[in-house]
Design a protein around this motif. Structure first.
Motif, PDB file in Angstrom:
ATOM      1  N   GLU A  54       0.812  -1.213   0.000  1.00  0.00           N
ATOM      2  CA  GLU A  54       0.000   0.000   0.000  1.00  0.00           C
ATOM      3  C   GLU A  54       0.852   1.273   0.000  1.00  0.00           C
ATOM      4  O   GLU A  54       0.796   2.090   0.920  1.00  0.00           O
ATOM      5  CB  GLU A  54      -0.962   0.005   1.189  1.00  0.00           C
ATOM      6  N   PRO A  55       1.651   1.470  -1.057  1.00  0.00           N
ATOM      7  CA  PRO A  55       2.509   2.661  -1.120  1.00  0.00           C
ATOM      8  C   PRO A  55       1.696   3.934  -1.319  1.00  0.00           C
ATOM      9  O   PRO A  55       0.542   3.889  -1.750  1.00  0.00           O
ATOM     10  CB  PRO A  55       3.386   2.377  -2.345  1.00  0.00           C
ATOM     11  N   ARG A  56       2.303   5.072  -1.023  1.00  0.00           N
ATOM     12  CA  ARG A  56       1.640   6.364  -1.156  1.00  0.00           C
ATOM     13  C   ARG A  56       1.844   6.964  -2.536  1.00  0.00           C
ATOM     14  O   ARG A  56       1.126   7.886  -2.918  1.00  0.00           O
ATOM     15  CB  ARG A  56       2.165   7.331  -0.089  1.00  0.00           C
ATOM     16  N   LEU A  57       2.859   6.479  -3.288  1.00  0.00           N
ATOM     17  CA  LEU A  57       3.096   6.927  -4.654  1.00  0.00           C
ATOM     18  C   LEU A  57       3.316   5.703  -5.525  1.00  0.00           C
ATOM     19  O   LEU A  57       4.095   4.822  -5.174  1.00  0.00           O
ATOM     20  CB  LEU A  57       4.336   7.828  -4.746  1.00  0.00           C
ATOM     21  N   VAL A  58       2.615   5.639  -6.649  1.00  0.00           N
ATOM     22  CA  VAL A  58       2.818   4.570  -7.628  1.00  0.00           C
ATOM     23  C   VAL A  58       3.339   5.202  -8.915  1.00  0.00           C
ATOM     24  O   VAL A  58       2.767   6.174  -9.421  1.00  0.00           O
ATOM     25  CB  VAL A  58       1.506   3.806  -7.914  1.00  0.00           C
ATOM     26  N   ILE A  59       4.452   4.663  -9.428  1.00  0.00           N
ATOM     27  CA  ILE A  59       5.022   5.116 -10.697  1.00  0.00           C
ATOM     28  C   ILE A  59       4.853   3.993 -11.696  1.00  0.00           C
ATOM     29  O   ILE A  59       5.358   2.885 -11.491  1.00  0.00           O
ATOM     30  CB  ILE A  59       6.512   5.479 -10.543  1.00  0.00           C
ATOM     31  N   ALA A  60       4.107   4.251 -12.766  1.00  0.00           N
ATOM     32  CA  ALA A  60       3.851   3.242 -13.796  1.00  0.00           C
ATOM     33  C   ALA A  60       4.446   3.730 -15.112  1.00  0.00           C
ATOM     34  O   ALA A  60       3.992   4.727 -15.670  1.00  0.00           O
ATOM     35  CB  ALA A  60       2.348   2.995 -13.939  1.00  0.00           C
ATOM     36  N   ASP A  61       5.482   3.025 -15.595  1.00  0.00           N
ATOM     37  CA  ASP A  61       6.199   3.429 -16.808  1.00  0.00           C
ATOM     38  C   ASP A  61       5.704   2.609 -17.992  1.00  0.00           C
ATOM     39  O   ASP A  61       6.070   1.446 -18.147  1.00  0.00           O
ATOM     40  CB  ASP A  61       7.705   3.233 -16.605  1.00  0.00           C
ATOM     41  N   GLU A  62       4.863   3.199 -18.835  1.00  0.00           N
ATOM     42  CA  GLU A  62       4.297   2.540 -20.013  1.00  0.00           C
ATOM     43  C   GLU A  62       3.742   1.157 -19.647  1.00  0.00           C
ATOM     44  O   GLU A  62       4.121   0.143 -20.229  1.00  0.00           O
ATOM     45  CB  GLU A  62       5.357   2.394 -21.116  1.00  0.00           C
ATOM     46  N   PRO A  63       2.815   1.068 -18.698  1.00  0.00           N
ATOM     47  CA  PRO A  63       2.383  -0.242 -18.202  1.00  0.00           C
ATOM     48  C   PRO A  63       1.507  -1.029 -19.162  1.00  0.00           C
ATOM     49  O   PRO A  63       1.255  -2.208 -18.918  1.00  0.00           O
ATOM     50  CB  PRO A  63       1.598   0.111 -16.928  1.00  0.00           C
ATOM     51  N   THR A  64       1.028  -0.415 -20.257  1.00  0.00           N
ATOM     52  CA  THR A  64       0.071  -1.117 -21.118  1.00  0.00           C
ATOM     53  C   THR A  64       0.402  -1.035 -22.600  1.00  0.00           C
ATOM     54  O   THR A  64      -0.418  -1.415 -23.437  1.00  0.00           O
ATOM     55  CB  THR A  64      -1.349  -0.535 -20.921  1.00  0.00           C
ATOM     56  N   SER A  65       1.602  -0.581 -22.971  1.00  0.00           N
ATOM     57  CA  SER A  65       1.874  -0.284 -24.385  1.00  0.00           C
ATOM     58  C   SER A  65       1.822  -1.521 -25.282  1.00  0.00           C
ATOM     59  O   SER A  65       1.538  -1.410 -26.470  1.00  0.00           O
ATOM     60  CB  SER A  65       3.238   0.398 -24.536  1.00  0.00           C
ATOM     61  N   ALA A  66       2.087  -2.711 -24.728  1.00  0.00           N
ATOM     62  CA  ALA A  66       2.107  -3.915 -25.559  1.00  0.00           C
ATOM     63  C   ALA A  66       0.834  -4.747 -25.449  1.00  0.00           C
ATOM     64  O   ALA A  66       0.767  -5.848 -25.996  1.00  0.00           O
ATOM     65  CB  ALA A  66       3.318  -4.778 -25.187  1.00  0.00           C
ATOM     66  N   LEU A  67      -0.198  -4.226 -24.771  1.00  0.00           N
ATOM     67  CA  LEU A  67      -1.400  -5.009 -24.512  1.00  0.00           C
ATOM     68  C   LEU A  67      -2.526  -4.627 -25.460  1.00  0.00           C
ATOM     69  O   LEU A  67      -2.600  -3.502 -25.951  1.00  0.00           O
ATOM     70  CB  LEU A  67      -1.855  -4.790 -23.068  1.00  0.00           C
ATOM     71  N   ASP A  68      -3.433  -5.586 -25.709  1.00  0.00           N
ATOM     72  CA  ASP A  68      -4.596  -5.270 -26.523  1.00  0.00           C
ATOM     73  C   ASP A  68      -5.529  -4.351 -25.729  1.00  0.00           C
ATOM     74  O   ASP A  68      -5.385  -4.180 -24.523  1.00  0.00           O
ATOM     75  CB  ASP A  68      -5.324  -6.542 -26.968  1.00  0.00           C
ATOM     76  N   VAL A  69      -6.497  -3.753 -26.444  1.00  0.00           N
ATOM     77  CA  VAL A  69      -7.287  -2.688 -25.821  1.00  0.00           C
ATOM     78  C   VAL A  69      -8.084  -3.161 -24.614  1.00  0.00           C
ATOM     79  O   VAL A  69      -8.241  -2.423 -23.639  1.00  0.00           O
ATOM     80  CB  VAL A  69      -8.229  -2.014 -26.848  1.00  0.00           C
ATOM     81  N   SER A  70      -8.579  -4.387 -24.650  1.00  0.00           N
ATOM     82  CA  SER A  70      -9.346  -4.892 -23.510  1.00  0.00           C
ATOM     83  C   SER A  70      -8.449  -5.093 -22.292  1.00  0.00           C
ATOM     84  O   SER A  70      -8.792  -4.687 -21.173  1.00  0.00           O
ATOM     85  CB  SER A  70     -10.041  -6.203 -23.871  1.00  0.00           C
ATOM     86  N   ALA A  71      -7.280  -5.720 -22.507  1.00  0.00           N
ATOM     87  CA  ALA A  71      -6.339  -5.915 -21.405  1.00  0.00           C
ATOM     88  C   ALA A  71      -5.823  -4.567 -20.909  1.00  0.00           C
ATOM     89  O   ALA A  71      -5.648  -4.355 -19.707  1.00  0.00           O
ATOM     90  CB  ALA A  71      -5.175  -6.798 -21.855  1.00  0.00           C
ATOM     91  N   GLN A  72      -5.594  -3.638 -21.841  1.00  0.00           N
ATOM     92  CA  GLN A  72      -5.139  -2.306 -21.478  1.00  0.00           C
ATOM     93  C   GLN A  72      -6.147  -1.605 -20.576  1.00  0.00           C
ATOM     94  O   GLN A  72      -5.792  -1.060 -19.527  1.00  0.00           O
ATOM     95  CB  GLN A  72      -4.916  -1.494 -22.753  1.00  0.00           C
ATOM     96  N   LYS A  73      -7.402  -1.646 -20.962  1.00  0.00           N
ATOM     97  CA  LYS A  73      -8.444  -1.011 -20.146  1.00  0.00           C
ATOM     98  C   LYS A  73      -8.538  -1.669 -18.777  1.00  0.00           C
ATOM     99  O   LYS A  73      -8.671  -0.997 -17.752  1.00  0.00           O
ATOM    100  CB  LYS A  73      -9.798  -1.094 -20.849  1.00  0.00           C
ATOM    101  N   SER A  74      -8.447  -2.995 -18.760  1.00  0.00           N
ATOM    102  CA  SER A  74      -8.534  -3.721 -17.495  1.00  0.00           C
ATOM    103  C   SER A  74      -7.397  -3.334 -16.555  1.00  0.00           C
ATOM    104  O   SER A  74      -7.608  -3.089 -15.361  1.00  0.00           O
ATOM    105  CB  SER A  74      -8.509  -5.228 -17.765  1.00  0.00           C
ATOM    106  N   ILE A  75      -6.172  -3.250 -17.099  1.00  0.00           N
ATOM    107  CA  ILE A  75      -5.010  -2.891 -16.287  1.00  0.00           C
ATOM    108  C   ILE A  75      -5.124  -1.463 -15.774  1.00  0.00           C
ATOM    109  O   ILE A  75      -4.863  -1.169 -14.603  1.00  0.00           O
ATOM    110  CB  ILE A  75      -3.714  -3.066 -17.108  1.00  0.00           C
ATOM    111  N   LEU A  76      -5.542  -0.542 -16.629  1.00  0.00           N
ATOM    112  CA  LEU A  76      -5.667   0.856 -16.217  1.00  0.00           C
ATOM    113  C   LEU A  76      -6.786   1.034 -15.192  1.00  0.00           C
ATOM    114  O   LEU A  76      -6.650   1.810 -14.231  1.00  0.00           O
ATOM    115  CB  LEU A  76      -5.893   1.743 -17.441  1.00  0.00           C
ATOM    116  N   ASP A  77      -7.897   0.320 -15.396  1.00  0.00           N
ATOM    117  CA  ASP A  77      -8.979   0.358 -14.400  1.00  0.00           C
ATOM    118  C   ASP A  77      -8.473  -0.145 -13.054  1.00  0.00           C
ATOM    119  O   ASP A  77      -8.787   0.418 -11.990  1.00  0.00           O
ATOM    120  CB  ASP A  77     -10.153  -0.509 -14.854  1.00  0.00           C
ATOM    121  N   LEU A  78      -7.704  -1.228 -13.115  1.00  0.00           N
ATOM    122  CA  LEU A  78      -7.160  -1.826 -11.904  1.00  0.00           C
ATOM    123  C   LEU A  78      -6.231  -0.858 -11.178  1.00  0.00           C
ATOM    124  O   LEU A  78      -6.344  -0.640  -9.969  1.00  0.00           O
ATOM    125  CB  LEU A  78      -6.413  -3.110 -12.260  1.00  0.00           C
TER     126      LEU A  78
END
Length: 585
Positions: free
Chosen positions: A219-243
């Motif tokens: 449970e960190p106070r800052l999350v840094i996400a570096d291009e976390p979805t660039s290689a994923l299809d749109v459904s997986a991308q949306k799921s990861i970003l929602d998460l």
């Protein structure tokens, strides 16, 4: 650690949630709106919003990599308020990932960073030792890398890697087991099934979920996400970003999102920071930046972004009757494995590709689109059905022959992996000519020069190796190599998914120009529906190995018949904001 829920500002996630709820009425609601307007209009102090410590503060950051003369990052300042998302956007080489590396304490030893201020939840991190950073990561800071291959240990199970993260924070073994189960369940993975697996046994989307679980486990106070979805299809991308959005909101954390996808930034960020050549060229609230970009570079990025609901790249005409298709497939089926491990990859697939046209194949990971492409190239056999390529039957068990190999060529997704690192550009482009013994040495050298001109690469790059080229230049080399033997058909498997939007636009324009000049036919595979819409005449939408919808690109995207097609289109980043200038995303 007890989550700290911010009280002064509302995140984009909260605003979207509120937008779906019925509006209140009466004087109390009017007063509430006035307060919101006042609060969201407040300016950030150096340490965050009024009376609140920021999750991250960087001021006047400069980074140099030895032995480069000019800095990779210069004069960059940013603030990530608690409970909000700041998206840093820009092309490769803009300095956004270097900035993220400084914020995460992961800058390599070859780099030197100088900053007037660097604070993590108010804690001064300038000059912090490795031990301090190790203690900070997990408790205060969670990092989600782009490359799932380097972010996970290939010889350890998922559960053991989570256990190590928790035990490092002093979590007891029994408590760690329960926390592991919760962490995996929170990211949509089965603790027993996926926890016992190794990284190579998971899909790309599942590995990315594990990285998020690792980043958020404490449970960190800052999350840094570096291009976390660039290689994923749109459904997986949306799921990861929602998460990510949900987990960060629940923990009351700040999110620093690094991305070259303006659609992602538009949908997910409260504020935007645009970087070019190591400097910040524009920053502000997301709504303002996208509605009224002030800097020419920002406007150029937006204009280069493919549009999912735009007019197709060229108007689709009718195919004259009697035209022999370049490819005709009927009832194609293919399975892998035997017995209980048998997996049906492709089932009863039908399609035709006419000369000089582009067939786009789109679908989620595992939909069968790449297997279909490999079958029509003769790189994979098929079990049932009929397949004709250039008017000739391609039998079930026939492997790629010389004629097919010269008339149909393949362009891979990753030019770095498909180009021999020891070969020069000239050697890579000329390899098919040597392999098929076409021309003399002098003729091959001249042909290489012609091909460099054709793909708009300077001839003086001929002596360079892949590592000395940009991503866009490497992909141009791959296209030149595919064109070397004068093919009639080119199959392109995710050729622009890893490229910045402006480079992506250049490659798509190049492909359209080559098609017009040379009469090429393309099969273009992508999980990016906006790209498919831009370049394709006709589209196949695949799911679980079957074609669920097909037709002219305009019809499929404007009036999709199938629910899954509509779901895929709605999942495209940027489609939540399709009014005014937002249509550029």
């Amino acid at each position: 650690m007890t989550p700290w829920t911010p009280t002064l500002t509302r995140s984009r996630a909260q605003q979207r949630t509120e937008a779906t709820q019925p509006a209140a009425s009466g004087p109390a609601d009017a007063h509430h709106q006035e307060v919101d307007a006042e609060e969201t209009g407040r300016t950030h102090t150096e340490h965050g919003t009024d009376n609140q410590v920021a999750a991250l503060t960087l001021r006047d950051l400069t980074v140099r990599y030895a032995p480069a003369a000019s800095p990779a990052v210069e004069g960059v300042s940013l603030t990530v308020p608690v409970g909000q998302t700041l998206a840093v956007v820009g092309e490769s080489g803009s300095g956004k990932s270097t900035t993220a590396a400084v914020a995460a304490g992961l800058l390599p030893g070859s780099a030197h960073a100088r900053t007037a201020e660097q604070r993590l939840m108010g804690q001064d991190m300038r000059g912090a030792s490795d031990k301090v950073w190790k203690n900070v990561r997990g408790d205060l800071l969670g990092y989600v890398p782009q490359d799932t291959g380097t972010g996970l240990n290939p010889v350890r199970t998922i559960a053991s890697q989570l256990s190590e993260t928790l035990r490092a924070a002093g979590t007891a073994r029994r408590q760690a087991a329960a926390r592991i189960a919760t962490a995996l369940a929170d990211v949509g993975l089965d603790p027993e099934l996926h926890g016992s697996r190794y990284p190579h046994e998971l899909s790309g989307g599942q590995r990315q979920r594990v990285l998020i679980a690792l980043a958020l486990a404490r449970e960190p106070r800052l999350v840094i996400a570096d291009e976390p979805t660039s290689a994923l299809d749109v459904s997986a991308q949306k799921s990861i970003l929602d998460l990510l959005e949900d987990r960060v909101a629940r923990a009351g954390a700040g999110l620093l999102l690094i991305t070259h996808d303006l659609g992602v930034a538009r949908d997910r960020a409260d504020s935007i920071l645009v970087m070019e050549k190591g400097r910040v060229v524009e920053e502000g609230r997301a709504e303002r930046v996208f509605a009224d970009p002030q800097h020419e570079y920002t406007r150029r990025l937006m204009s280069a972004s493919p549009v999912v609901h735009a007019v197709p790249h060229r108007k689709t005409g009718t195919v004259p009757e009697g035209t022999t298709p370049v490819v005709r497939a009927k009832g194609l089926s293919k399975a892998f494995g035997t017995g209980p491990h048998r997996v049906q990859a492709v089932t009863d697939v039908d399609f035709e590709l006419a000369p000089g046209r582009t067939l786009g194949i789109v679908g989620e990971s595992g939909s069968g689109k790449s297997t279909t492409a490999r079958i029509l190239l003769g790189l994979e056999t098929y079990d049932q059905g009929e397949l004709e390529v250039f008017g000739k039957p391609l039998g079930h068990n026939r492997r790629q022959g010389r004629e097919l190999a010269t008339r149909a060529r393949f362009v891979h997704q990753d030019p770095t992996g498909s180009l021999d690192p020891k070969y020069t550009v000239a050697a890579s482009i000329g390899e098919p000519l040597r392999g098929f013994r076409i021309g003399t040495r002098a003729e091959r050298a001249e042909r290489v020069n012609e091909l460099l001109d054709l793909v708009a690469l300077p001839r003086d790059l001929a002596g360079r190796r892949p590592a000395e080229l940009s991503g866009g230049q490497r992909q141009r080399v791959s296209i030149a190599r595919a064109l070397a033997v004068d093919p009639e058909l080119i199959v392109l498997d995710e050729p622009v998914s890893a490229l910045d939007v402006s480079v992506q636009a250049q490659i798509l324009d190049l492909l359209a120009d080559l098609q017009e000049r040379l009469g090429l036919s393309y099969v273009f595979i992508s999980h990016d529906l906006a790209v498919i819409r831009q370049i394709s005449d006709d589209v196949l939408v695949m799911a679980e190995g079957r074609v669920i919808e097909s037709g002219p690109a305009g019809e499929v995207f404007d009036t999709p018949r199938e629910r899954l097609t509509r779901t895929l289109i709605e999942a495209v980043p940027g489609t939540r904001h399709e009014s005014g200038r937002a249509n550029v995303i």
